[in-house]
Enzyme design. Structure first.
Site, mmCIF file in Angstrom:
data_model
loop_
_atom_site.group_PDB
_atom_site.id
_atom_site.type_symbol
_atom_site.label_atom_id
_atom_site.label_comp_id
_atom_site.label_asym_id
_atom_site.label_seq_id
_atom_site.Cartn_x
_atom_site.Cartn_y
_atom_site.Cartn_z
ATOM 1 N N SER A 49 -19.234 17.909 14.605
ATOM 2 C CA SER A 49 -20.525 17.374 14.136
ATOM 3 C C SER A 49 -21.662 17.947 14.980
ATOM 4 O O SER A 49 -21.424 18.626 15.992
ATOM 5 C CB SER A 49 -20.533 15.855 14.279
ATOM 6 O OG SER A 49 -20.520 15.522 15.664
ATOM 7 N N ASP A 81 -19.387 20.426 10.569
ATOM 8 C CA ASP A 81 -19.744 19.240 9.787
ATOM 9 C C ASP A 81 -21.272 19.098 9.760
ATOM 10 O O ASP A 81 -21.928 19.186 10.802
ATOM 11 C CB ASP A 81 -19.090 18.032 10.484
ATOM 12 C CG ASP A 81 -19.131 16.765 9.674
ATOM 13 O OD1 ASP A 81 -19.202 16.849 8.434
ATOM 14 O OD2 ASP A 81 -19.064 15.681 10.291
ATOM 15 N N HIS A 207 -17.400 11.597 2.454
ATOM 16 C CA HIS A 207 -17.882 11.355 3.829
ATOM 17 C C HIS A 207 -17.879 9.852 4.099
ATOM 18 O O HIS A 207 -17.736 9.050 3.185
ATOM 19 C CB HIS A 207 -19.303 11.914 3.990
ATOM 20 C CG HIS A 207 -19.338 13.403 4.148
ATOM 21 N ND1 HIS A 207 -19.756 14.003 5.301
ATOM 22 C CD2 HIS A 207 -18.975 14.401 3.307
ATOM 23 C CE1 HIS A 207 -19.672 15.327 5.162
ATOM 24 N NE2 HIS A 207 -19.200 15.590 3.952
ATOM 25 N N GLY A 208 -18.070 9.500 5.365
ATOM 26 C CA GLY A 208 -18.188 8.082 5.736
ATOM 27 C C GLY A 208 -16.965 7.277 5.342
ATOM 28 O O GLY A 208 -17.064 6.155 4.847
ATOM 29 N N SER A 209 -15.780 7.835 5.590
ATOM 30 C CA SER A 209 -14.556 7.214 5.059
ATOM 31 C C SER A 209 -13.895 6.226 6.012
ATOM 32 O O SER A 209 -12.961 5.527 5.618
ATOM 33 C CB SER A 209 -13.559 8.310 4.670
ATOM 34 O OG SER A 209 -14.205 9.288 3.874
ATOM 35 N N SER A 210 -14.360 6.152 7.262
ATOM 36 C CA SER A 210 -13.822 5.138 8.184
ATOM 37 C C SER A 210 -14.150 3.757 7.636
ATOM 38 O O SER A 210 -15.252 3.531 7.125
ATOM 39 C CB SER A 210 -14.473 5.278 9.568
ATOM 40 O OG SER A 210 -14.068 6.462 10.184
ATOM 41 N N ILE A 230 -13.294 11.544 8.626
ATOM 42 C CA ILE A 230 -13.082 10.370 9.487
ATOM 43 C C ILE A 230 -13.593 10.665 10.896
ATOM 44 O O ILE A 230 -13.135 11.607 11.539
ATOM 45 C CB ILE A 230 -11.572 10.020 9.579
ATOM 46 C CG1 ILE A 230 -10.978 9.649 8.212
ATOM 47 C CG2 ILE A 230 -11.337 8.905 10.612
ATOM 48 C CD1 ILE A 230 -11.328 8.277 7.691
ATOM 49 N N THR A 232 -15.656 7.605 12.826
ATOM 50 C CA THR A 232 -15.794 6.282 13.457
ATOM 51 C C THR A 232 -14.456 5.624 13.801
ATOM 52 O O THR A 232 -14.310 5.040 14.879
ATOM 53 C CB THR A 232 -16.623 5.356 12.528
ATOM 54 O OG1 THR A 232 -17.913 5.973 12.342
ATOM 55 C CG2 THR A 232 -16.817 3.979 13.117
HETATM 56 P P1 13P Z 1 -17.321 8.061 9.474
HETATM 57 O O1 13P Z 1 -17.761 8.116 10.890
HETATM 58 O O2 13P Z 1 -17.918 6.924 8.727
HETATM 59 O O3 13P Z 1 -15.835 8.121 9.377
HETATM 60 O O4 13P Z 1 -17.891 9.377 8.749
HETATM 61 C C1 13P Z 1 -17.434 10.619 9.139
HETATM 62 C C2 13P Z 1 -18.127 11.712 8.395
HETATM 63 O O5 13P Z 1 -18.433 11.618 7.233
HETATM 64 C C3 13P Z 1 -18.375 12.959 9.133
HETATM 65 O O6 13P Z 1 -19.036 13.893 8.346
HETATM 66 O O1 G3H Z 2 -21.672 13.153 10.569
HETATM 67 C C1 G3H Z 2 -20.940 12.290 10.931
HETATM 68 C C2 G3H Z 2 -20.596 12.057 12.324
HETATM 69 O O2 G3H Z 2 -19.808 10.893 12.384
HETATM 70 C C3 G3H Z 2 -21.824 11.966 13.192
HETATM 71 O O3 G3H Z 2 -21.438 12.343 14.418
HETATM 72 O O4 G3H Z 2 -22.915 11.394 16.174
HETATM 73 O O5 G3H Z 2 -21.299 13.237 16.603
HETATM 74 O O6 G3H Z 2 -23.369 13.730 15.313
HETATM 75 P P1 G3H Z 2 -22.364 12.689 15.686
HETATM 76 ZN ZN ZN Z 3 -20.457 13.113 6.999
#
Ligand code: 13P
Ligand code: G3H
Ligand code: ZN
EC number: 4.1.2.13
Length: 285
Positions: A49, A81, A207-210, A230, A232
């Site tokens: 990320s 990412d 995305h955001g699958s946690s 994943i 979080t």
């Molecule tokens: P989460 O942190 O909600 O799992 O999202 C991860 C994500 O989408 C990274 O691009």
């Molecule tokens: O994009 C999704 C990531 O969970 C965000 O991560 O805080 O390491 O940039 P970051």
């Molecule tokens: Zn994401």
């Protein structure tokens, strides 16, 4: 085995399962992911990320991920990412990433198309795969209400135009998930996932699958999701394990003794996800 994102995700698309794309920030996370992938015989994506690159630096992340990938018995792609910066995307390509995301989803459609196409043209010329995003995936601070929903979710007509004009390899779609921990239970638009799959016939990304319940994840995969991001849930596992260890062993000061159990806990969470996504046993030689 280091492969491209497209090799991994085309296989998932053709065989109806999803690959976990897990965010990496340090060595323990990389090792936890690779060990889980090898134990469950799953193809996997290691992704960095913006925060991860800032924390560790592109070279450290790239080299760690590539060593892990090359030595792994399963297919592994190394992915950027949420890339937004042209220079950073070029640096990732130069450092050997086999997949990059260009996230211009905050821009108007035509600008998102132009920005994405520029990256696709360059990345494809050197054999690197590309993910783009269409629609707006919420952050933890974004309270998406039902009324606002349709305005931010990915529109299938736009998606068709977007893919045709950019030549992108896989598309991140906004269908009800958000980054970070959920306050309530996320409600996914499964019909939209299915429609987009039928219209595009290519890999879709969630995305955001946690924190998304197992049932919803499985349904999303059955309707056409092939890459599941994943971050979080890995952080939560790490945090819980370190806190517990330190509370129970206040006199231990060796980082290896503190981080070792955390690596083990992250690995368990990641292996469960791989099974949940249908990726277990799908690795090829
Ligand atoms: P989460 O942190 O909600 O799992 O999202 C991860 C994500 O989408 C990274 O691009
Ligand atoms: O994009 C999704 C990531 O969970 C965000 O991560 O805080 O390491 O940039 P970051
Ligand atoms: Zn994401």
């Amino acid at each position: 085995m280091l492969v491209t994102g497209k090799q991994i995700l085309d296989h998932a698309h053709e065989n109806g399962y999803a690959v976990g794309a897990f965010n990496v920030n340090n060595m323990e996370i990389v090792q936890a992911i690779i060990e889980a992938a090898e134990e469950t015989k799953s193809p996997v994506i290691l992704q960095a990320s913006q925060g991860g690159l800032k924390y560790a630096g592109v070279e450290y992340i790239a080299e760690m991920a590539k060593v892990a990938a090359r030595n792994a018995s399963v297919p592994v792609a190394v992915h950027l990412d949420h890339g937004t910066d042209f220079t950073q995307i070029m640096q990732c390509i130069r450092n050997g990433f086999t997949s990059v995301m260009i996230d211009a989803s905050k821009k108007p459609l035509e600008e998102n198309i132009a920005t994405t196409k520029k990256i696709v043209d360059i990345a494809h010329a050197v054999g690197v795969s590309v993910e783009a995003e269409l629609g707006k995936i919420g952050g933890t601070e974004d309270d998406i209400t039902v009324d606002e929903k349709d305005a931010t979710f990915t529109d299938p007509d736009e998606a068709e135009k977007f893919v045709k004009e950019t030549g992108v390899d896989y598309l991140a779609i906004a269908v009800g998930t958000a980054h970070g921990p959920y306050k309530g239970e996320p409600k996914l638009d499964f019909d939209r996932i299915k429609t987009i799959k039928e219209r595009l016939n290519m890999p879709s990304v969630l995305h955001g699958s946690s924190g998304v319940p197992e049932e919803s994840i499985k349904k999303a995969v059955s309707q056409g999701i092939n890459k599941i991001n994943i971050d979080t849930d890995i952080r939560m596992a790490f945090n819980k394990a370190v806190r517990e260890f330190v509370a129970e062993n206040p006199d231990v000061y060796d980082p290896r003794k503190i981080l070792g159990p955390a690596r083990e806990e992250m690995k368990k969470v990641i292996a469960e996800k791989m099974k949940m996504f249908g990726a277990a046993g799908k690795a090829w030689k």
